[in-house]
Structures are given as structure tokens and as C-alpha cells.
Design a protein around this motif. Structure first.
Motif, PDB file in Angstrom:
ATOM      1  N   PRO A  12       0.811  -1.216   0.000  1.00 16.30           N
ATOM      2  CA  PRO A  12       0.000   0.000   0.000  1.00 16.30           C
ATOM      3  C   PRO A  12       0.847   1.270   0.000  1.00 16.30           C
ATOM      4  CG  PRO A  12      -0.803  -1.545   1.639  1.00 16.30           C
ATOM      5  CD  PRO A  12       0.481  -2.096   1.114  1.00 16.30           C
ATOM      6  N   THR A  13       2.071   1.184   0.448  1.00 18.56           N
ATOM      7  CA  THR A  13       2.933   2.369   0.465  1.00 18.56           C
ATOM      8  C   THR A  13       3.612   2.611  -0.879  1.00 18.56           C
ATOM      9  OG1 THR A  13       4.734   1.009   1.327  1.00 18.56           O
ATOM     10  CG2 THR A  13       3.423   2.240   2.936  1.00 18.56           C
ATOM     11  N   ASP A  14       3.392   1.725  -1.863  1.00 17.91           N
ATOM     12  CA  ASP A  14       4.058   1.880  -3.155  1.00 17.91           C
ATOM     13  C   ASP A  14       3.680   3.175  -3.864  1.00 17.91           C
ATOM     14  OD1 ASP A  14       5.471  -0.423  -2.835  1.00 17.91           O
ATOM     15  OD2 ASP A  14       4.278  -1.620  -4.239  1.00 17.91           O
ATOM     16  N   ALA A  15       2.401   3.528  -3.876  1.00 18.52           N
ATOM     17  CA  ALA A  15       1.972   4.765  -4.543  1.00 18.52           C
ATOM     18  C   ALA A  15       2.579   5.976  -3.855  1.00 18.52           C
ATOM     19  CB  ALA A  15       0.449   4.860  -4.550  1.00 18.52           C
ATOM     20  N   LEU A  16       2.577   5.972  -2.531  1.00 14.44           N
ATOM     21  CA  LEU A  16       3.198   7.062  -1.769  1.00 14.44           C
ATOM     22  C   LEU A  16       4.688   7.115  -2.061  1.00 14.44           C
ATOM     23  CD1 LEU A  16       3.083   9.276   0.414  1.00 14.44           C
ATOM     24  CD2 LEU A  16       3.380   7.453   2.108  1.00 14.44           C
ATOM     25  N   GLY A  17       5.330   5.954  -2.089  1.00 14.62           N
ATOM     26  CA  GLY A  17       6.763   5.886  -2.364  1.00 14.62           C
ATOM     27  C   GLY A  17       7.110   6.400  -3.747  1.00 14.62           C
ATOM     28  N   ASN A  84      -5.572   4.065  10.923  1.00 16.86           N
ATOM     29  CA  ASN A  84      -5.852   5.345  10.284  1.00 16.86           C
ATOM     30  C   ASN A  84      -4.857   5.526   9.144  1.00 16.86           C
ATOM     31  OD1 ASN A  84      -6.278   7.999   9.529  1.00 16.86           O
ATOM     32  ND2 ASN A  84      -6.516   8.734  11.629  1.00 16.86           N
ATOM     33  N   GLU A  85      -5.261   5.135   7.933  1.00 17.35           N
ATOM     34  CA  GLU A  85      -4.373   5.205   6.770  1.00 17.35           C
ATOM     35  C   GLU A  85      -3.928   6.624   6.460  1.00 17.35           C
ATOM     36  OE1 GLU A  85      -5.829   3.231   3.301  1.00 17.35           O
ATOM     37  OE2 GLU A  85      -6.660   1.595   4.476  1.00 17.35           O
ATOM     38  N   VAL A  86      -4.834   7.574   6.598  1.00 12.83           N
ATOM     39  CA  VAL A  86      -4.521   8.969   6.272  1.00 12.83           C
ATOM     40  C   VAL A  86      -3.456   9.512   7.219  1.00 12.83           C
ATOM     41  CG1 VAL A  86      -5.472  11.300   6.124  1.00 12.83           C
ATOM     42  CG2 VAL A  86      -6.802   9.357   5.279  1.00 12.83           C
ATOM     43  N   LYS A  87      -3.608   9.264   8.507  1.00 14.51           N
ATOM     44  CA  LYS A  87      -2.629   9.733   9.487  1.00 14.51           C
ATOM     45  C   LYS A  87      -1.281   9.039   9.277  1.00 14.51           C
ATOM     46  CE  LYS A  87      -1.759  10.063  14.430  1.00 14.51           C
ATOM     47  NZ  LYS A  87      -2.227   9.722  15.767  1.00 14.51           N
ATOM     48  N   ALA A  88      -1.304   7.743   9.006  1.00 12.83           N
ATOM     49  CA  ALA A  88      -0.062   7.003   8.793  1.00 12.83           C
ATOM     50  C   ALA A  88       0.666   7.492   7.547  1.00 12.83           C
ATOM     51  CB  ALA A  88      -0.355   5.511   8.686  1.00 12.83           C
ATOM     52  N   ALA A  89      -0.068   7.669   6.455  1.00 17.55           N
ATOM     53  CA  ALA A  89       0.559   8.168   5.225  1.00 17.55           C
ATOM     54  C   ALA A  89       1.087   9.585   5.427  1.00 17.55           C
ATOM     55  CB  ALA A  89      -0.448   8.135   4.076  1.00 17.55           C
ATOM     56  N   GLY A  90       0.352  10.392   6.167  1.00 21.08           N
ATOM     57  CA  GLY A  90       0.811  11.758   6.450  1.00 21.08           C
ATOM     58  C   GLY A  90       2.093  11.770   7.257  1.00 21.08           C
ATOM     59  N   GLN A  91       2.200  10.862   8.216  1.00 14.96           N
ATOM     60  CA  GLN A  91       3.415  10.791   9.019  1.00 14.96           C
ATOM     61  C   GLN A  91       4.597  10.337   8.162  1.00 14.96           C
ATOM     62  OE1 GLN A  91       2.857   8.541  12.606  1.00 14.96           O
ATOM     63  NE2 GLN A  91       4.739   9.266  13.501  1.00 14.96           N
ATOM     64  N   LEU A  92       4.380   9.357   7.295  1.00 14.99           N
ATOM     65  CA  LEU A  92       5.455   8.910   6.399  1.00 14.99           C
ATOM     66  C   LEU A  92       5.850  10.023   5.427  1.00 14.99           C
ATOM     67  CD1 LEU A  92       4.250   5.294   5.549  1.00 14.99           C
ATOM     68  CD2 LEU A  92       6.144   5.950   7.043  1.00 14.99           C
ATOM     69  N   ARG A  93       4.864  10.705   4.884  1.00 22.36           N
ATOM     70  CA  ARG A  93       5.128  11.803   3.944  1.00 22.36           C
ATOM     71  C   ARG A  93       5.893  12.933   4.634  1.00 22.36           C
ATOM     72  NH1 ARG A  93       0.235  12.945   3.011  1.00 22.36           N
ATOM     73  NH2 ARG A  93      -0.113  11.224   1.580  1.00 22.36           N
ATOM     74  N   SER A  94       5.492  13.279   5.845  1.00 23.60           N
ATOM     75  CA  SER A  94       6.174  14.343   6.588  1.00 23.60           C
ATOM     76  C   SER A  94       7.624  13.982   6.864  1.00 23.60           C
ATOM     77  CB  SER A  94       5.463  14.608   7.911  1.00 23.60           C
ATOM     78  OG  SER A  94       4.184  15.104   7.693  1.00 23.60           O
ATOM     79  N   ALA A  95       7.865  12.750   7.272  1.00 20.77           N
ATOM     80  CA  ALA A  95       9.238  12.309   7.545  1.00 20.77           C
ATOM     81  C   ALA A  95      10.084  12.370   6.283  1.00 20.77           C
ATOM     82  CB  ALA A  95       9.228  10.898   8.130  1.00 20.77           C
ATOM     83  N   ALA A  96       9.523  11.925   5.160  1.00 20.76           N
ATOM     84  CA  ALA A  96      10.273  11.935   3.899  1.00 20.76           C
ATOM     85  C   ALA A  96      10.572  13.364   3.445  1.00 20.76           C
ATOM     86  CB  ALA A  96       9.505  11.178   2.828  1.00 20.76           C
ATOM     87  N   PHE A  97       9.566  14.244   3.491  1.00 25.37           N
ATOM     88  CA  PHE A  97       9.786  15.623   3.068  1.00 25.37           C
ATOM     89  C   PHE A  97      10.800  16.330   3.960  1.00 25.37           C
ATOM     90  CE2 PHE A  97       5.782  15.540   0.545  1.00 25.37           C
ATOM     91  CZ  PHE A  97       6.326  15.985  -0.645  1.00 25.37           C
TER      92      PHE A  97
END
Length: 160
Positions: A12-17, A84-97
Motif C-alpha cells: 500500500p505504500t508503493d503509490a506514496l513511495g 488510520n491510513e490517512v494519518k499514517a501516510a501523512g506521518q510517512l510523507r512528513s518524515a520523507a519531506f
């Protein structure tokens, strides 16, 4: 961890990645373009040892921050937390940015220093460190899985 790891399943993290890697390549291209333009337009003088030392010092600090600060941002979730997929993706996105921004800062600070002093060495050194930092901290699939595992280490499921 709820993220599938087999290559055929598609995590599921592939699109975000993929989106984050696209941003990291754009930042990498920007660093190279900034450095090339600055080196050829600032002036013919390279700079002194003090300019080089200052650029190296600033670069090491920001590349180290790019490596370590995002790990502090990704925190384990309590086991009682609902997925909470939205919160988890947001945390991963924030860390990456955050990691990418810290990795790019040596070039930007070197650019300011180069224009202020009329020498090209600070931006060149900053760009070398930024390229290395961006390559070291790029949001790879393994890094995103590591961060996701850290988020789920307390037993919670993020929903990703």
C-alpha cells in the motif's frame, strides 16, 4: 506489520513511495541545476579555506539532520489506536519531506554564501553534500517499510 513484502502483491505504500521518489528526483535535479548555474555565474574565484570549511561544516550538520531527524518524527503507535491510513501516510510523507529538505539545505545555504562572498566554492561543496544526502535519504521502499514497521512496533495497525 500489515504491509505486504512480496514483490508481486504491491504494498500500500508503493503509490506514496513513487510520488515521494519523484519529488526526490526533482530536488536532485534542482540541486544540480542551482550548482551549475551558480558556479558559472558567481565569479572566477574559488574561495578560501575558510569558505570551504564553513560549507563542509554546514553541510555535515544538515545531512546528519536529514538522516536522523525523520526517525524521531516517526513514532510507534499505541496498540489501542484504531487503524488510520490517512494519518499514517501523512506521518510517512512528513518524515520523507523533512529528510529531503534537510538534505537540500547545504546547496541553498552554499548558494547564499557564494553570492554574498562572490566565490563559487561554497555552492559546489554544498551541492556535493546535498546530492549525497538526497541519495542517502531518498524515500526508498525499504525505508518506507522500516518507518511503517517503527510506527507499528507497539502492536498497532496503521491501516497501510
Amino acid at each position: 506489520m500489515s504491509t505486504p513484502t512480496s514483490p508481486g502483491e504491491g504494498a500500500p505504500t508503493d503509490a506514496l513511495g513513487r510520488a515521494l521518489r519523484l519529488v526526490s528526483f526533482a530536488m536532485l535535479g534542482g540541486v544540480v541545476a542551482i550548482a551549475a548555474v551558480a558556479v558559472f555565474t558567481v565569479g572566477d574565484e574559488a574561495g578560501s579555506g575558510v569558505d570551504a570549511f564553513g560549507a563542509i561544516l554546514v553541510s555535515v550538520v544538515f545531512v546528519a539532520a536529514a538522516l536522523f531527524v525523520p526517525r524521531r518524527l516517526v513514532r510507534p503507535w499505541p496498540a489501542t489506536a484504531a487503524p488510520n491510513e490517512v494519518k499514517a501516510a501523512g506521518q510517512l510523507r512528513s518524515a520523507a519531506f523533512l529528510s529531503l529538505v534537510f538534505a537540500e539545505l547545504p546547496t541553498l545555504i552554499g548558494l547564499v554564501n557564494s553570492f554574498a562572498r562572490g566565490v563559487w566554492l561554497p555552492v559546489a561543496i554544498g551541492a556535493l553534500f546535498s546530492v549525497a544526502g538526497l541519495l542517502l535519504t531518498a524515500p526508498t521502499a525499504d525505508r518506507l517499510r522500516e518507518w511503517l514497521a517503527r510506527m507499528e512496533s507497539a502492536g498497532a495497525r496503521t491501516g497501510l
